[in-house]
Design a protein around this motif. Structure first.
Motif, PDB file in Angstrom:
ATOM      1  N   ILE A  53       8.716  -5.775   5.578  1.00  0.00           N
ATOM      2  CA  ILE A  53       9.642  -5.095   6.577  1.00  0.00           C
ATOM      3  C   ILE A  53      10.011  -6.252   6.711  1.00  0.00           C
ATOM      4  CG2 ILE A  53       8.977  -3.739   8.579  1.00  0.00           C
ATOM      5  CD1 ILE A  53       7.113  -1.891   6.771  1.00  0.00           C
ATOM      6  N   LYS A  54       9.467  -7.740   7.568  1.00  0.00           N
ATOM      7  CA  LYS A  54       9.783  -8.397   8.515  1.00  0.00           C
ATOM      8  C   LYS A  54      10.778  -9.204   7.903  1.00  0.00           C
ATOM      9  CE  LYS A  54       5.767  -9.271  12.309  1.00  0.00           C
ATOM     10  NZ  LYS A  54       6.715  -8.832  13.268  1.00  0.00           N
ATOM     11  N   ALA A  55      10.131  -9.433   6.294  1.00  0.00           N
ATOM     12  CA  ALA A  55      11.204 -10.822   5.862  1.00  0.00           C
ATOM     13  C   ALA A  55      12.822  -9.910   5.218  1.00  0.00           C
ATOM     14  CB  ALA A  55      10.645 -10.800   3.996  1.00  0.00           C
ATOM     15  N   LYS A  56      12.298  -8.682   4.949  1.00  0.00           N
ATOM     16  CA  LYS A  56      14.119  -7.820   5.450  1.00  0.00           C
ATOM     17  C   LYS A  56      15.245  -7.935   6.162  1.00  0.00           C
ATOM     18  CE  LYS A  56      12.598  -5.312   0.900  1.00  0.00           C
ATOM     19  NZ  LYS A  56      12.031  -3.759   0.184  1.00  0.00           N
ATOM     20  N   ARG A  83      -4.713  -6.085   2.427  1.00  0.00           N
ATOM     21  CA  ARG A  83      -4.283  -6.610   1.432  1.00  0.00           C
ATOM     22  C   ARG A  83      -2.900  -6.023   1.445  1.00  0.00           C
ATOM     23  NH1 ARG A  83      -2.591  -7.920  -4.191  1.00  0.00           N
ATOM     24  NH2 ARG A  83      -1.907  -9.979  -4.097  1.00  0.00           N
ATOM     25  N   ALA A  84      -2.845  -4.963   0.979  1.00  0.00           N
ATOM     26  CA  ALA A  84      -1.747  -4.238   0.997  1.00  0.00           C
ATOM     27  C   ALA A  84      -1.355  -4.436   2.077  1.00  0.00           C
ATOM     28  CB  ALA A  84      -1.752  -2.891   0.314  1.00  0.00           C
ATOM     29  N   TRP A  85      -1.338  -3.800   3.205  1.00  0.00           N
ATOM     30  CA  TRP A  85      -0.872  -4.118   4.402  1.00  0.00           C
ATOM     31  C   TRP A  85       0.254  -5.152   4.779  1.00  0.00           C
ATOM     32  CZ3 TRP A  85      -1.293  -6.716   8.854  1.00  0.00           C
ATOM     33  CH2 TRP A  85      -0.872  -6.676  10.034  1.00  0.00           C
ATOM     34  N   LEU A  86      -0.937  -6.887   4.640  1.00  0.00           N
ATOM     35  CA  LEU A  86      -0.127  -7.474   4.827  1.00  0.00           C
ATOM     36  C   LEU A  86       1.273  -7.756   4.280  1.00  0.00           C
ATOM     37  CD1 LEU A  86      -3.342 -10.463   5.005  1.00  0.00           C
ATOM     38  CD2 LEU A  86      -1.675  -9.484   6.578  1.00  0.00           C
ATOM     39  N   PHE A  87       0.753  -7.239   2.567  1.00  0.00           N
ATOM     40  CA  PHE A  87       2.120  -7.747   2.353  1.00  0.00           C
ATOM     41  C   PHE A  87       3.033  -6.472   2.759  1.00  0.00           C
ATOM     42  CE2 PHE A  87      -0.563  -9.835  -0.151  1.00  0.00           C
ATOM     43  CZ  PHE A  87      -0.473 -10.773  -0.340  1.00  0.00           C
ATOM     44  N   ALA A  88       2.516  -5.827   3.094  1.00  0.00           N
ATOM     45  CA  ALA A  88       3.551  -4.288   3.376  1.00  0.00           C
ATOM     46  C   ALA A  88       3.954  -4.863   4.558  1.00  0.00           C
ATOM     47  CB  ALA A  88       3.355  -3.088   3.308  1.00  0.00           C
ATOM     48  N   SER A  89       3.919  -5.570   5.609  1.00  0.00           N
ATOM     49  CA  SER A  89       4.367  -5.983   7.101  1.00  0.00           C
ATOM     50  C   SER A  89       5.152  -7.564   6.569  1.00  0.00           C
ATOM     51  CB  SER A  89       3.607  -6.451   7.086  1.00  0.00           C
ATOM     52  OG  SER A  89       2.462  -5.679   7.855  1.00  0.00           O
ATOM     53  N   LEU A  90       4.938  -7.869   5.812  1.00  0.00           N
ATOM     54  CA  LEU A  90       5.529  -9.332   5.140  1.00  0.00           C
ATOM     55  C   LEU A  90       7.412  -8.370   4.985  1.00  0.00           C
ATOM     56  CD1 LEU A  90       4.342 -12.123   3.368  1.00  0.00           C
ATOM     57  CD2 LEU A  90       6.942 -10.709   2.168  1.00  0.00           C
TER      58      LEU A  90
END
Length: 72
Positions: free
Chosen positions: A67-70, A58-65
Motif C-alpha cells: 500500500i505504501k509503495a504504490k 508477515r502478511a500484514w507487513l507485506f500488505a502494508s508495504l
C-alpha cells in the motif's frame, strides 16, 4: 482467540531486509525503499496490532508495504 506474542526487535531483525528489498522493486530508489520499510515498522509499533500467528504478522507487513509503495 490466541494471539501471537512478538518482540518488535526480533521482527525488525527478521524482516527488515525483505521489506526493504520488496520496497525497492516498487520504488527503484534505495532511499525511498528504506523510508517505506521504516514507515511500515513504525506503523506496526504505533498500531499495537494483535495477530494470530507469525504468518498473519508477515502478511500484514507485506500488505502494508505494498500500500505504501504504490502511493509513494
Amino acid at each position: 482467540m490466541n494471539t501471537y506474542d512478538y518482540n518488535i526487535s526480533d521482527i525488525v531483525n527478521k524482516y527488515s531486509r525483505h521489506v526493504a528489498m520488496l520496497s525497492y522493486t516498487y520504488t527503484k530508489n534505495i532511499a525511498d525503499a528504506e523510508d517505506i520499510a521504516q514507515d511500515v515498522f513504525l506503523q506496526l509499533v504505533k498500531s499495537n496490532k494483535k495477530f494470530e500467528n507469525e504468518e498473519h504478522l508477515r502478511a500484514w507487513l507485506f500488505a502494508s508495504l505494498l500500500i505504501k509503495a504504490k502511493t509513494t
